[in-house]
Scaffold this active site. Structure first.
Site, mmCIF file in Angstrom:
data_model
loop_
_atom_site.group_PDB
_atom_site.id
_atom_site.type_symbol
_atom_site.label_atom_id
_atom_site.label_comp_id
_atom_site.label_asym_id
_atom_site.label_seq_id
_atom_site.Cartn_x
_atom_site.Cartn_y
_atom_site.Cartn_z
ATOM 1 N N GLN A 229 -52.733 81.225 -52.905
ATOM 2 C CA GLN A 229 -52.207 80.214 -51.981
ATOM 3 C C GLN A 229 -50.893 80.699 -51.381
ATOM 4 O O GLN A 229 -49.813 80.389 -51.874
ATOM 5 C CB GLN A 229 -52.008 78.881 -52.706
ATOM 6 C CG GLN A 229 -51.562 77.800 -51.775
ATOM 7 C CD GLN A 229 -52.267 76.501 -52.024
ATOM 8 O OE1 GLN A 229 -52.968 76.330 -53.010
ATOM 9 N NE2 GLN A 229 -52.086 75.578 -51.118
ATOM 10 N N PHE A 230 -50.999 81.450 -50.273
ATOM 11 C CA PHE A 230 -49.799 82.006 -49.646
ATOM 12 C C PHE A 230 -48.884 80.914 -49.113
ATOM 13 O O PHE A 230 -47.681 81.118 -48.965
ATOM 14 C CB PHE A 230 -50.168 82.992 -48.531
ATOM 15 C CG PHE A 230 -50.563 82.352 -47.232
ATOM 16 C CD1 PHE A 230 -49.620 82.165 -46.229
ATOM 17 C CD2 PHE A 230 -51.867 81.935 -47.007
ATOM 18 C CE1 PHE A 230 -49.975 81.571 -45.029
ATOM 19 C CE2 PHE A 230 -52.229 81.349 -45.823
ATOM 20 C CZ PHE A 230 -51.278 81.163 -44.825
ATOM 21 N N THR A 231 -49.410 79.715 -48.876
ATOM 22 C CA THR A 231 -48.591 78.635 -48.322
ATOM 23 C C THR A 231 -47.516 78.154 -49.297
ATOM 24 O O THR A 231 -46.614 77.414 -48.891
ATOM 25 C CB THR A 231 -49.457 77.437 -47.887
ATOM 26 O OG1 THR A 231 -50.172 76.929 -49.020
ATOM 27 C CG2 THR A 231 -50.432 77.839 -46.792
ATOM 28 N N TRP B 161 -47.213 67.139 -76.520
ATOM 29 C CA TRP B 161 -47.884 68.389 -76.149
ATOM 30 C C TRP B 161 -47.542 69.457 -77.172
ATOM 31 O O TRP B 161 -46.405 69.870 -77.302
ATOM 32 C CB TRP B 161 -47.453 68.831 -74.765
ATOM 33 C CG TRP B 161 -47.783 67.850 -73.676
ATOM 34 C CD1 TRP B 161 -48.625 66.791 -73.749
ATOM 35 C CD2 TRP B 161 -47.257 67.847 -72.358
ATOM 36 N NE1 TRP B 161 -48.675 66.126 -72.555
ATOM 37 C CE2 TRP B 161 -47.830 66.760 -71.670
ATOM 38 C CE3 TRP B 161 -46.365 68.651 -71.680
ATOM 39 C CZ2 TRP B 161 -47.546 66.464 -70.343
ATOM 40 C CZ3 TRP B 161 -46.078 68.357 -70.359
ATOM 41 C CH2 TRP B 161 -46.664 67.284 -69.710
#
Length: 150
Positions: free
Chosen positions: A80-82, A64
């Site tokens: 994405q609060f989870t 990479w």
């Protein structure tokens, strides 16, 4: 702030059966905002997401060598609060560390704006909506980035 960063061949997000964001080669970012996050965390995360070398050289080698900026990639950013769900106690996650919706929306929108300021195509989902995210993960390459307020 927590971000699940995924190198993708393509990704899209749908709300109520309608595609609201779609990208080709680049990064899918699932973004969780903590109740303690500030601009310092946003700035660090923007720099990290855009400068991490997650893509191979043009010769197709395995190493990479290039960032999403260097390949002219695209970004799909999903709130994405989870990501701050704590499952250590009981049988139901606690979201005590997740920022309140008003603060989270403000920080999320500023994060997206800072990414856009760097010149790449940035698509998003719809903050607070139920979303379906389709990800064609490339590798698969999936990393967790985290920056806590100091």
């Amino acid at each position: 702030m927590r971000v699940i960063i995924q190198r993708v061949k393509s990704s899209q997000v749908t709300v109520n059966g309608e595609i609201v964001g779609k990208i080709g080669r680049g990064l899918n970012l699932l973004v969780g905002i903590a109740d303690t996050d500030t601009d310092a965390e946003l700035d660090w995360m923007v720099r990290k997401c855009l400068e991490l070398r997650l893509f191979p050289d043009d010769d197709g080698g395995e190493r990479w060598q290039k960032s999403v900026q260097e390949i002219g990639g695209q970004l799909l950013v999903i709130s994405q609060f989870t990501l701050y769900g704590d499952c250590r106690k009981g049988r139901r996650p606690s979201f005590d560390r997740s920022a309140e919706p008003k603060l989270a929306a403000d920080l999320y929108n500023r994060f997206v704006a800072k990414l856009r300021d760097r010149g790449l195509l940035v698509e998003t989902g719809e903050f607070g909506a139920m979303m379906e995210v389709m990800i064609e993960n490339d590798g698969p390459v999936t990393l967790i980035l985290e920056r806590e307020a100091s």
